[in-house]
Design an enzyme around this catalytic site. Structure first.
Site, PDB file in Angstrom:
ATOM      1  N   ASP A   1       9.129 -16.766   9.472  1.00  0.00           N
ATOM      2  CA  ASP A   1       7.983 -17.544   9.482  1.00  0.00           C
ATOM      3  C   ASP A   1       7.488 -18.516   8.579  1.00  0.00           C
ATOM      4  O   ASP A   1       6.232 -19.131   8.542  1.00  0.00           O
ATOM      5  CB  ASP A   1       6.723 -16.255   9.252  1.00  0.00           C
ATOM      6  CG  ASP A   1       6.744 -15.239  10.630  1.00  0.00           C
ATOM      7  OD1 ASP A   1       7.355 -15.606  11.451  1.00  0.00           O
ATOM      8  OD2 ASP A   1       5.932 -14.245  10.202  1.00  0.00           O
TER       9      ASP A   1
ATOM     10  N   LYS B   1       0.782  -1.317   0.001  1.00  0.00           N
ATOM     11  CA  LYS B   1       0.057  -0.084  -0.179  1.00  0.00           C
ATOM     12  C   LYS B   1       0.825   1.108   0.027  1.00  0.00           C
ATOM     13  O   LYS B   1       0.267   2.477  -0.315  1.00  0.00           O
ATOM     14  CB  LYS B   1      -1.012   0.119   1.070  1.00  0.00           C
ATOM     15  CG  LYS B   1      -1.991  -1.177   1.075  1.00  0.00           C
ATOM     16  CD  LYS B   1      -2.991  -1.093   2.406  1.00  0.00           C
ATOM     17  CE  LYS B   1      -2.550  -1.452   3.546  1.00  0.00           C
ATOM     18  NZ  LYS B   1      -2.450  -2.901   3.639  1.00  0.00           N
TER      19      LYS B   1
END
Length: 348
Positions: free
Chosen positions: A99, A49
């Protein structure tokens, strides 16, 4: 004040990529190295964004009271905006490895590319180094150069401390809800997200517009923007569970991933022994899907959604009060209302 458009911001990006690539031959870089670094930058820095980077430019406009910045000022604001995006890219490349995330922004995570793999660790270091190359090129002669340098280094350190607590609190392969607490969640959110996503862009803009490093303006900004960043991350935790996947652009997996989420620490703070047993048996379980569903049912029984709504209303009211008390000789209130308006009651 008209906001900087994403197009205006991205149109500046090739200049900075070129700045990095064009100096590589002076470091003895081969064409293969230059192509690789260009690929690393293009793949990881562009996209998303870009709110963090855009907010640097918009804050400079607000502080200067100009809807259009002079060319030299706009260039410096753009460089700092992209420095924040570069920092974000450095964090995300490393974060995805830790992760084991399969995707990022709708494409394979950088380390998941067949031609990359574990060499992505060094690529993350290079992305971070690029920030300081750009700072040197555009700001070395500025009186606030060292302050800018220290701000970026301190913010990186804060973010890494937050990431560390997150990793040792909630390892995916070792579920132990005794490690979770409201205080630990607050620390993770404050250090891992709030400083670099909310405080850093404004602090950079204040430095660039002539605010001395010892000005109380920075404390005013921190006291509003760090709680605002905390609210933003708590929204993210809420939307991961309650947001519509087609609206938020992803399927939430915080429950399956054993995340120290705001929802679970609120539940843990309120559970009966029987409810705690249900959480112990179902939280952080990848499969089958019934485990996550049972946790969501428990949240419903406990009306965690209302707990969130009450928190959100109080958070917004508290932030509005703080903003209304800002001394505008230090920082224009519009700096903070611009952030709050983007964040308040968002659904994605």
């Amino acid at each position: 004040m008209p906001a900087t458009t994403r197009k205006e911001f991205t149109d500046f990006f090739p200049q900075l990529t070129q700045d990095i690539l064009s100096e590589l031959p002076s470091f003895g870089a081969t064409p293969e190295m230059i192509a690789r670094i260009g690929d690393v930058i293009e793949y990881n820095v562009l996209g998303g964004k870009m709110n963090r980077g855009l907010s640097v430019v918009d804050t400079v406009k607000i502080v200067r009271g100009e809807s259009e910045l002079p060319k030299d000022v706009n260039e410096k604001a753009m460089v700092l905006g992209w420095a924040v995006e570069w920092l974000q890219a450095f964090f995300l490349v490393a974060d995805d490895i830790m992760d084991e995330s399969p995707t990022r922004r709708g494409q394979p995570a950088w380390y998941r590319r067949k031609d990359v793999g574990i060499t992505a660790i060094n690529d993350a270091f290079i992305l971070e180094a690029c920030i300081y190359r750009l700072l040197k090129k555009y700001f070395r002669s500025e009186p606030y150069y060292i302050d800018l340098f220290e701000l970026l280094q301190e913010t990186s350190y804060q973010t890494e401390l937050g990431q560390m607590v997150d990793l040792i609190t909630a390892p995916e392969d070792d579920v132990n809800l005794d490690r979770f607490s409201i205080e630990k969640h607050h620390y993770i959110v404050k250090y891992k997200t709030s400083y670099y996503s909310f405080y850093l862009p404004v602090a950079m803009a204040l430095m660039m517009t002539g605010t001395p490093a010892d000005s109380p303006a920075y404390k005013v900004a921190e006291d509003i923007l760090v709680p605002l960043g905390t609210y933003f991350q708590i929204q993210d935790d809420y939307l991961d569970c309650y947001g519509e996947p087609e609206v938020i652009g992803k399927i939430g997996t915080d429950i399956e991933d054993n995340k120290c989420s705001w929802l679970v620490v609120q539940a843990l703070d309120r559970v009966t022994p029987e409810q705690r047993q249900i959480l112990n048996e179902n939280y952080g379980r990848k499969a089958p899907a019934e485990h996550a569903q049972r946790v969501k049912e428990l949240y419903k029984e406990m009306d965690i959604e209302k707990v969130y709504r009450d928190y959100e209303d109080a958070a917004i009211a508290g932030l509005q009060k703080k903003i209304s008390e800002v001394d505008e000789t230090l920082v224009p209130r519009e700096v903070f209302t611009a952030f709050l308006n983007k964040v308040a009651k968002r659904t994605k």
